[in-house]
Design a protein around this motif. Structure first.
Motif, PDB file in Angstrom:
ATOM      1  N   ASP A 140       0.991  -0.951   0.112  1.00 23.99           N
ATOM      2  CA  ASP A 140      -0.013  -0.110   0.252  1.00 23.99           C
ATOM      3  C   ASP A 140       0.284   1.065   0.015  1.00 23.99           C
ATOM      4  O   ASP A 140       0.456   1.960  -0.509  1.00 23.99           O
ATOM      5  N   ALA A 141       1.622   1.369   0.808  1.00 26.86           N
ATOM      6  CA  ALA A 141       2.864   2.739   0.843  1.00 26.86           C
ATOM      7  C   ALA A 141       3.347   2.744  -0.181  1.00 26.86           C
ATOM      8  O   ALA A 141       3.154   3.427  -0.590  1.00 26.86           O
ATOM      9  N   ALA A 142       4.485   1.440  -1.375  1.00 26.10           N
ATOM     10  CA  ALA A 142       4.586   1.628  -2.270  1.00 26.10           C
ATOM     11  C   ALA A 142       4.004   2.274  -2.930  1.00 26.10           C
ATOM     12  O   ALA A 142       4.233   3.098  -4.350  1.00 26.10           O
ATOM     13  N   ALA A 143       2.282   1.660  -3.419  1.00 31.12           N
ATOM     14  CA  ALA A 143       1.502   2.514  -4.588  1.00 31.12           C
ATOM     15  C   ALA A 143       0.981   4.088  -4.394  1.00 31.12           C
ATOM     16  O   ALA A 143       1.267   4.788  -4.966  1.00 31.12           O
ATOM     17  N   ALA A 144       1.047   4.419  -3.157  1.00 28.94           N
ATOM     18  CA  ALA A 144       0.277   5.459  -2.814  1.00 28.94           C
ATOM     19  C   ALA A 144       2.198   6.582  -3.183  1.00 28.94           C
ATOM     20  O   ALA A 144       1.313   7.476  -3.380  1.00 28.94           O
ATOM     21  N   ALA A 145       3.094   5.741  -2.452  1.00 29.96           N
ATOM     22  CA  ALA A 145       4.682   6.693  -3.157  1.00 29.96           C
ATOM     23  C   ALA A 145       4.233   6.891  -4.718  1.00 29.96           C
ATOM     24  O   ALA A 145       5.386   7.901  -4.935  1.00 29.96           O
ATOM     25  N   ALA A 146       4.453   5.790  -5.607  1.00 28.44           N
ATOM     26  CA  ALA A 146       4.337   6.109  -6.556  1.00 28.44           C
ATOM     27  C   ALA A 146       3.887   6.757  -7.532  1.00 28.44           C
ATOM     28  O   ALA A 146       3.781   7.641  -8.741  1.00 28.44           O
ATOM     29  N   ILE A 147       2.379   6.941  -7.304  1.00 25.39           N
ATOM     30  CA  ILE A 147       1.616   7.860  -7.805  1.00 25.39           C
ATOM     31  C   ILE A 147       1.594   9.428  -8.311  1.00 25.39           C
ATOM     32  O   ILE A 147       2.077   9.618  -8.769  1.00 25.39           O
ATOM     33  N   SER A 198       1.716  10.390 -11.772  1.00 27.36           N
ATOM     34  CA  SER A 198       0.154  11.373 -12.123  1.00 27.36           C
ATOM     35  C   SER A 198      -0.293  10.249 -13.386  1.00 27.36           C
ATOM     36  O   SER A 198      -0.776  10.745 -13.319  1.00 27.36           O
ATOM     37  N   GLY A 199      -0.094   8.925 -12.243  1.00 30.50           N
ATOM     38  CA  GLY A 199      -1.155   8.411 -12.910  1.00 30.50           C
ATOM     39  C   GLY A 199      -1.203   6.940 -11.910  1.00 30.50           C
ATOM     40  O   GLY A 199      -0.252   6.863 -10.788  1.00 30.50           O
ATOM     41  N   PRO A 200      -2.149   5.853 -12.069  1.00 30.71           N
ATOM     42  CA  PRO A 200      -3.125   4.829 -12.113  1.00 30.71           C
ATOM     43  C   PRO A 200      -1.092   3.938 -11.686  1.00 30.71           C
ATOM     44  O   PRO A 200      -0.588   3.609 -12.586  1.00 30.71           O
ATOM     45  N   VAL A 201      -1.163   3.654  -9.995  1.00 33.42           N
ATOM     46  CA  VAL A 201      -0.138   2.411  -9.802  1.00 33.42           C
ATOM     47  C   VAL A 201       0.066   1.406  -8.995  1.00 33.42           C
ATOM     48  O   VAL A 201      -1.481   1.870  -8.127  1.00 33.42           O
ATOM     49  N   THR A 202      -0.222  -0.023  -9.154  1.00 31.39           N
ATOM     50  CA  THR A 202       0.008  -0.953  -8.553  1.00 31.39           C
ATOM     51  C   THR A 202       0.911  -1.909  -7.694  1.00 31.39           C
ATOM     52  O   THR A 202       1.857  -1.824  -9.176  1.00 31.39           O
ATOM     53  N   ALA A 203       1.609  -1.905  -6.758  1.00 29.23           N
ATOM     54  CA  ALA A 203       2.747  -2.395  -6.086  1.00 29.23           C
ATOM     55  C   ALA A 203       2.117  -3.479  -5.060  1.00 29.23           C
ATOM     56  O   ALA A 203       0.888  -4.275  -4.885  1.00 29.23           O
TER      57      ALA A 203
END
Length: 537
Positions: free
Chosen positions: A171-178, A182-187
């Motif tokens: 969850d933290a990685a996805a939140a950091a990558a977005i 500037s687009g959707p990311v799934t970690a």
């Protein structure tokens, strides 16, 4: 002359001059170069226009300002533009046909302008100065944006190492990558038992998707370490899986025997090299954090196994006393410490105690085992609690000079009730009389391992059916709560507990045992009826 990379036709230049002919001339020069031109005659009108455009998010890209304006001079207009955070990045170029001395040019530059033109001036020079000003502004903007993204990357890396489980890490990685894309990311992060955790998912995963996705990620990283970027088009990437149809996978791992981590972004969205580099760095940090979590989980499992294997799972049968023992590990998100208890039948009476090695995880558990075995060995020849504390202190100094521990020991003669207590930096034991109020016994001494002088044992007399309660600090210490208040709560809860040592331990764990931040050892003892002197003796 057009600006390179077709930027001229995408830019707007504000021209401020009170002379109509000059505005027209400047506007024509800039229009021929492909710029959009907004012409105004006063500084006041320019400030209103900038405020309106700032609110609309359509600020001009540059301003060409005459120094000799009728309301505010061009120097003051520039100072006001540069003093506002929203308009300060916009480059300002001064021009004048009258103020042409070095002093005038210096005033313009000191006000914050990027350049100063003296009129008459060739059209090519105007265009070149505007190009240079826009180029500098663009570079500053890109540098500021990159610095911001790198700052967010650093913050994200720190946030990854605060995660306490694989799902939190994903969850933290996805939140950091977005914010980086500037687009959707799934970690994706592999947890225990090879289970794949997904963070930032658009919808819950189906039971059949996770195993297939786990195989895909492992195969994509087969034989590779470091970072790898691969394209997973449909149908390799199942349509609509996690809200992404076709994906660019940024995978990373530090060792070949470790499962990879993955950041998945939509393949259809164009990401530049800078974004890919930031995602690669984040994936590397994610791999390090995932490996640290796995190492911690393995070490925690070893420590817990060691702790449980050396602590008796049931209370020993000691003549003349009813004893209950409990060991409760910290919550799965916290570290295992070195808490322990002991209950021995010696020729001098019942020797009971609880202790806690300072520190957490495997090192603390290992020292705990040695300390507990040393206590049992010393107790075969020495029974006085203070003497045992002094010997254990020397043992720690000799074999584990970096370690310290707390310990509370009590030697009880069940026939007479005579009790001697030695405390080495531990919470005081709680006296639970058969009649009367519960109270903490005033006994204290320094921690084990410091080589400080330990006082003699504290003596007291227990009556028939009187009890003692010993606990480690993990039961009552809570962030933001004063320890004195927690101990008073412990005293009142123990005093009101149902009869029996097992019921007492259950009551305390029900009251204090939720989401423990540290492991806990409890020892509850009550003299049997008819043992020890009567309360009136």
């Amino acid at each position: 002359m057009a600006m390179p990379l077709s930027t001229a036709r995408d830019t707007t230049v504000l021209v401020v001059d009170d002379v109509d002919a000059n505005r027209c001339a400047m506007g024509a020069v800039l229009s021929r170069a492909g710029h959009r031109v907004v012409s105004l005659s006063t500084a006041s009108a320019a400030l209103v226009e900038l405020d309106t455009r700032l609110r609309a998010g359509a600020l001009p890209d540059a301003a060409l300002v005459d120094v000799g304006l009728p309301d505010l001079d061009g120097f003051e207009l520039c100072r006001r533009i540069k003093s506002h955070p929203g308009t300060a990045p916009m480059p300002v170029v001064h021009f004048s046909a009258a103020s042409i001395t070095p002093h005038d040019r210096s005033r313009g530059l000191d006000a914050g302008a990027e350049a100063y033109l003296t009129v008459p001036v060739e059209p090519e020079e105007i265009q070149a100065v505007i190009r240079a000003a826009l180029r500098g502004a663009r570079l500053r903007h890109e540098s500021a944006a990159l610095a911001g993204r790198l700052s967010r990357l650093a913050e994200a890396t720190a946030a990854l190492h605060l995660a306490r489980c694989p799902q939190e890490l994903a969850d933290a990685a996805a939140a950091a990558a977005i914010p980086l894309t500037s687009g959707p990311v799934t970690a994706f992060v592999f947890g225990t038992n090879a289970f794949l955790h997904a963070g930032g998912v658009a919808r819950p995963a189906q039971a059949t998707e996770i195993p297939a996705l786990a195989v895909l990620l492992r195969r994509a990283m087969a034989g590779c370490t470091g970072v790898r970027s691969v394209l997973a088009p449909a149908p390799l990437w199942p349509p609509e899986l996690f809200g992404i149809e076709g994906a660019r996978l940024v995978l990373a791992r530090g060792k070949a025997d470790q499962p990879p981590v993955c950041l998945a972004v939509p393949a259809r969205l164009p990401y530049g090299q800078e974004t890919e580099e930031l995602l690669s760095r984040l994936a590397q940090s994610l791999a390090v954090a995932a490996e640290s979590l796995r190492t911690y989980a393995e070490e925690r499992h070893i420590a817990l196994t060691l702790q449980r294997s050396f602590l008796p799972q049931s209370a020993p049968r000691l003549p003349g006393a009813d004893i209950a023992l409990r060991y409760v590990p910290a919550s799965s998100r916290a570290e295992i410490g070195g808490d322990f208890y002991t209950a021995l039948n010696t020729p001098a009476g019942l020797l009971v105690g609880v202790g806690d090695v300072v520190g957490h995880s495997l090192d603390a558990a290992t020292v705990m085992v040695e300390l507990r075995h040393a206590l049992r060995a010393y107790a075969t020849d020495h029974h006085e609690p203070a003497a045992l504390v002094r010997r254990l202190d020397r043992m720690l100094q000799h074999y584990h000079p970096e370690a310290t521990a707390t310990l509370c020991l009590a030697l009880i003669d069940p026939d007479t009730g005579e009790t001697r207590i030695a405390d080495a930096g531990h919470l005081p034991p709680l006296l639970l009389p058969h009649r009367g109020e519960a109270s903490f016994i005033d006994t204290r001494g320094p921690l084990l391992g410091l080589g400080l002088r330990h006082p003699p044992s504290t003596r007291l007399q227990l009556g028939s059916c009187d009890g003692l309660l010993m606990v480690t600090d993990g039961l009552v210490e809570r962030r933001g709560t004063d320890l004195a208040d927690s101990l008073d709560d412990l005293r009142r809860t123990a005093a009101a507990a149902p009869p029996g040592t097992e019921a007492l331990c259950d009551t305390l764990l029900d009251r204090f045992g939720d989401d423990l931040e540290d492991d806990v050892a409890l020892l509850a003892l009550r003299l049997s009826a008819g043992r020890g002197p009567s309360p009136s003796a």
